[in-house]
Scaffold this active site. Structure first.
Site, PDB file in Angstrom:
ATOM      1  N   LYS A  22       2.231  -1.602 -10.460  1.00 25.89           N
ATOM      2  CA  LYS A  22       2.938  -0.819  -9.130  1.00 25.89           C
ATOM      3  C   LYS A  22       2.767  -1.261  -7.861  1.00 25.89           C
ATOM      4  O   LYS A  22       3.446  -1.559  -6.982  1.00 25.89           O
ATOM      5  CB  LYS A  22       2.549   0.754  -9.274  1.00 25.89           C
ATOM      6  CG  LYS A  22       3.084   1.532  -8.065  1.00 25.89           C
ATOM      7  CD  LYS A  22       2.733   2.907  -8.048  1.00 25.89           C
ATOM      8  CE  LYS A  22       1.383   3.136  -7.467  1.00 25.89           C
ATOM      9  NZ  LYS A  22       1.276   3.235  -5.971  1.00 25.89           N
ATOM     10  N   ASN A  23       1.510  -1.370  -7.483  1.00 23.36           N
ATOM     11  CA  ASN A  23       1.088  -2.025  -6.160  1.00 23.36           C
ATOM     12  C   ASN A  23       1.473  -3.418  -5.908  1.00 23.36           C
ATOM     13  O   ASN A  23       0.934  -3.972  -4.660  1.00 23.36           O
ATOM     14  CB  ASN A  23      -0.355  -1.523  -5.727  1.00 23.36           C
ATOM     15  CG  ASN A  23      -0.713  -0.008  -5.631  1.00 23.36           C
ATOM     16  OD1 ASN A  23       0.598   0.513  -5.646  1.00 23.36           O
ATOM     17  ND2 ASN A  23      -1.595   0.437  -5.741  1.00 23.36           N
ATOM     18  N   ARG A  91       4.933   6.528   0.732  1.00 22.74           N
ATOM     19  CA  ARG A  91       4.527   6.141   1.933  1.00 22.74           C
ATOM     20  C   ARG A  91       4.417   4.557   1.681  1.00 22.74           C
ATOM     21  O   ARG A  91       4.317   3.918   2.621  1.00 22.74           O
ATOM     22  CB  ARG A  91       2.928   6.781   2.174  1.00 22.74           C
ATOM     23  CG  ARG A  91       2.483   7.643   1.435  1.00 22.74           C
ATOM     24  CD  ARG A  91       0.901   7.624   1.586  1.00 22.74           C
ATOM     25  NE  ARG A  91       0.468   6.645   2.434  1.00 22.74           N
ATOM     26  CZ  ARG A  91       0.389   6.724   3.606  1.00 22.74           C
ATOM     27  NH1 ARG A  91       1.251   7.799   4.353  1.00 22.74           N
ATOM     28  NH2 ARG A  91       0.019   5.963   4.509  1.00 22.74           N
ATOM     29  N   CYS A 115      -0.923  12.217   3.226  1.00 21.59           N
ATOM     30  CA  CYS A 115      -0.723  12.933   1.901  1.00 21.59           C
ATOM     31  C   CYS A 115      -1.859  13.401   1.330  1.00 21.59           C
ATOM     32  O   CYS A 115      -2.782  13.643   2.031  1.00 21.59           O
ATOM     33  CB  CYS A 115      -0.204  11.560   0.915  1.00 21.59           C
ATOM     34  SG  CYS A 115      -1.722  10.554   0.681  1.00 21.59           S
ATOM     35  N   ARG A 120      -4.122   8.802   6.335  1.00 19.80           N
ATOM     36  CA  ARG A 120      -3.238   7.359   6.103  1.00 19.80           C
ATOM     37  C   ARG A 120      -2.673   7.197   7.331  1.00 19.80           C
ATOM     38  O   ARG A 120      -1.494   6.878   7.069  1.00 19.80           O
ATOM     39  CB  ARG A 120      -2.689   7.690   4.894  1.00 19.80           C
ATOM     40  CG  ARG A 120      -3.302   8.114   3.590  1.00 19.80           C
ATOM     41  CD  ARG A 120      -2.906   7.916   2.362  1.00 19.80           C
ATOM     42  NE  ARG A 120      -2.724   6.599   1.869  1.00 19.80           N
ATOM     43  CZ  ARG A 120      -2.164   6.158   0.945  1.00 19.80           C
ATOM     44  NH1 ARG A 120      -1.492   7.244   0.001  1.00 19.80           N
ATOM     45  NH2 ARG A 120      -1.688   5.001   0.388  1.00 19.80           N
ATOM     46  N   ASP A 303      -8.541   3.702  -6.440  1.00 21.07           N
ATOM     47  CA  ASP A 303      -7.721   4.367  -7.447  1.00 21.07           C
ATOM     48  C   ASP A 303      -8.158   4.756  -8.820  1.00 21.07           C
ATOM     49  O   ASP A 303      -7.431   5.098  -9.768  1.00 21.07           O
ATOM     50  CB  ASP A 303      -6.601   3.330  -7.371  1.00 21.07           C
ATOM     51  CG  ASP A 303      -5.819   3.229  -6.123  1.00 21.07           C
ATOM     52  OD1 ASP A 303      -5.008   2.365  -5.955  1.00 21.07           O
ATOM     53  OD2 ASP A 303      -6.066   3.966  -5.264  1.00 21.07           O
ATOM     54  N   VAL A 325     -13.008   5.033   0.847  1.00 23.37           N
ATOM     55  CA  VAL A 325     -11.949   4.512   1.336  1.00 23.37           C
ATOM     56  C   VAL A 325     -11.013   5.646   1.980  1.00 23.37           C
ATOM     57  O   VAL A 325     -10.404   5.266   3.163  1.00 23.37           O
ATOM     58  CB  VAL A 325     -11.156   3.769   0.166  1.00 23.37           C
ATOM     59  CG1 VAL A 325      -9.984   3.303   0.697  1.00 23.37           C
ATOM     60  CG2 VAL A 325     -12.077   2.644  -0.292  1.00 23.37           C
ATOM     61  N   ARG A 395       5.142   8.676 -10.872  1.00 22.86           N
ATOM     62  CA  ARG A 395       5.160   7.656  -9.692  1.00 22.86           C
ATOM     63  C   ARG A 395       4.321   6.317 -10.208  1.00 22.86           C
ATOM     64  O   ARG A 395       4.906   5.470  -9.601  1.00 22.86           O
ATOM     65  CB  ARG A 395       4.488   8.175  -8.386  1.00 22.86           C
ATOM     66  CG  ARG A 395       5.065   9.350  -7.890  1.00 22.86           C
ATOM     67  CD  ARG A 395       4.691   9.735  -6.620  1.00 22.86           C
ATOM     68  NE  ARG A 395       4.499   8.633  -5.796  1.00 22.86           N
ATOM     69  CZ  ARG A 395       3.644   8.469  -4.561  1.00 22.86           C
ATOM     70  NH1 ARG A 395       3.087   9.545  -4.254  1.00 22.86           N
ATOM     71  NH2 ARG A 395       3.414   7.293  -3.982  1.00 22.86           N
TER      72      ARG A 395
END
Ligand code: EPZ
Length: 416
Positions: A22-23, A91, A115, A120, A303, A325, A395
């Site tokens: 995804k990223n 975002r 979020c 963020r 993550d 983070v 998502r």
């Protein structure tokens, strides 16, 4: 809203095929804004966030076809705006800002709200664009950025920012002169994007290190490229194998992107070996509690923090999990407590005392990775777990319930 229902206690066995990251897919799709002509991207995952960015790009003038292999062309940017109603659902829409200013000289992008996991801010993205000569203003919740022609600059990121690095790397490809990104993010997704941009004719060196140099070129041409496998999806399944005392083959992943996790899981007692096209992952005889600190790549990824916390809930001792983070990435704790976990939060640390078993419960997803940790907890728990607000999971995970049920889990999606 759909929910996921899991009857826990089944050890996972079999093969799982990892999807595209995804990223990596999100910035790579946004990079199509930089050039006219048709780009072809392979291994695009079927995710809500991908659907959202496609909608956003189409609203700007992109023509897009295909799912797993996407052809995207932006011959002309007709509307350099990313509206609040789209940005508020994702975002990562901020990733269109750099390419729009570079290609069209103007961008109007809604400020992404905070979020569940934190405020963020995007201040580092905006400062870097100003350092490159853009005029940036905040008006009625929108970022309005303009630049006749961006100019190369020495950029120093105060914090390591993944999408900040990606945004400015894309902007710099068409700037006049050379840009150096210092304290750049080193994630594999940044390298994937850099390779795509180089395929378009960009001149980039240092991707994957904390200093990236981009020499601006007058224009770019379309390219063909593949998205790397999703290391966070792979890590989620690896942890699931440990939690359910199972043994699975995680296929299509890149073990080099998972070194921090592999080392940590071996410390918990799991056996992880490289096989053709992936990893064989087996649970240990017991679950040793270990400490985890999340840091930028190549350290342990934030993550996967919620997921390894679920695992440590059934460890044989005490585990201290430090989230460095994001400032509020413990939303999953209250839901895990409802399943019988023993966790105490002290500032950025979660003290997890292992319990013999978690118990199934009705739970609610709050953010993408927190919901993944609830799925893992449900797979290991005694009894039935229901997870509502499953849209959070969709998502970032392609058909998560189908992949887990193919591994022997008793899991189903119930239409609300
Ligand atoms: C990316 O988010 C990922 N998203 C996130 O994945 C991931 O958790 C995060 O990187 C860290 O690895 C995508 O790539 C689309 P950051 P990003 O900028 O870029 C602060 C998921 O679950 N910061 O690296 O938004 C920020 O608040 C998602 O897939 C500023 O202060 O994260 C955070 O504390 C969640 N100002 C830290 O830096 C800025 O301008 C790192 O954030 C930018 C960031």
């Amino acid at each position: 809203m759909d929910k996921i229902v899991i009857k826990g206690g089944k050890p996972l066995h079999g093969n799982v095929q990892i999807s595209g990251a995804k990223n990596a897919a999100l910035p790579v799709l946004a990079s199509a804004l930089l050039t006219a002509g048709t780009n072809t991207f392979h291994n695009i995952p079927d995710l809500m966030d991908v659907k959202t960015i496609k909608k956003l790009l189409i609203s700007m003038g992109a023509e897009i076809e295909g799912e797993e292999t996407v052809k995207i062309s932006v011959d002309k940017i007709i509307n350099p705006t990313a509206s609040y109603d789209l940005v508020k659902t994702m975002r990562a829409s901020i990733l269109v800002l750099g390419p729009l200013v570079a290609r069209a000289g103007v961008a109007r992008v809604s400020l992404p709200g905070g979020c569940a996991i934190g405020a963020r801010p995007v201040n580092l993205h905006l400062k870097a664009l100003e350092d490159m000569g853009a005029h940036v203003e905040l008006k009625n919740g929108y970022i309005e950025a303009k630049a006749k022609k961006l100019k190369g600059a020495d950029i120093y990121f105060d914090l390591t920012t993944v999408t900040g690095t990606e945004n400015i790397m894309m902007a710099a490809t068409l700037a006049h002169g050379t840009t150096v990104l210092n304290n750049a993010a080193r994630e594999p997704e940044v390298i994937n994007l850099a390779d795509v941009l180089k395929g378009m004719g960009a001149k980039i060196s240092g991707a994957g290190t904390d200093v990236i140099t981009i020499e601006g070129v007058p224009s770019l041409k379309p390219t063909k490229a593949a998205i790397i496998p999703d290391r966070i999806e792979a890590g989620t399944f690896m942890i699931a194998a440990g939690m359910t005392h199972g043994e699975i083959n995680v296929l299509g992943c890149n073990p080099n992107h998972l070194e921090a996790l592999i080392n940590k899981l071996r410390d918990t007692g799991m056996k992880i070996t490289a096989i053709k096209n992936g990893l064989k992952v087996s649970a240990g005889k017991k679950i040793n509690s270990v400490d985890v600190t999340t840091v930028p790549y190549p350290g342990f990824p934030t993550d996967l923090q919620a997921q390894i916390m679920a695992y440590m809930c059934i460890g044989n001792g005490l585990s201290v999990i430090s989230e460095t983070v994001f400032e509020n990435r413990f939303m999953h704790v209250s839901e895990l407590l409802r399943m019988g976990a023993d966790i105490v939060i002290q500032g950025g640390n979660a003290i997890v005392r292992g319990v013999p078993k978690l118990r199934g419960a009705q739970t609610m997803a709050t953010d993408l990775r927190a919901s993944a940790s609830l799925v893992l907890a449900g797979l290991a728990a005694q009894g039935t777990t229901e997870i509502s607000r499953v849209y959070h999971i969709d998502r970032g995970y392609e058909s998560i319930e189908k992949k887990f049920s193919a591994l022997g889990a008793d899991i189903q999606r119930v239409k609300a």
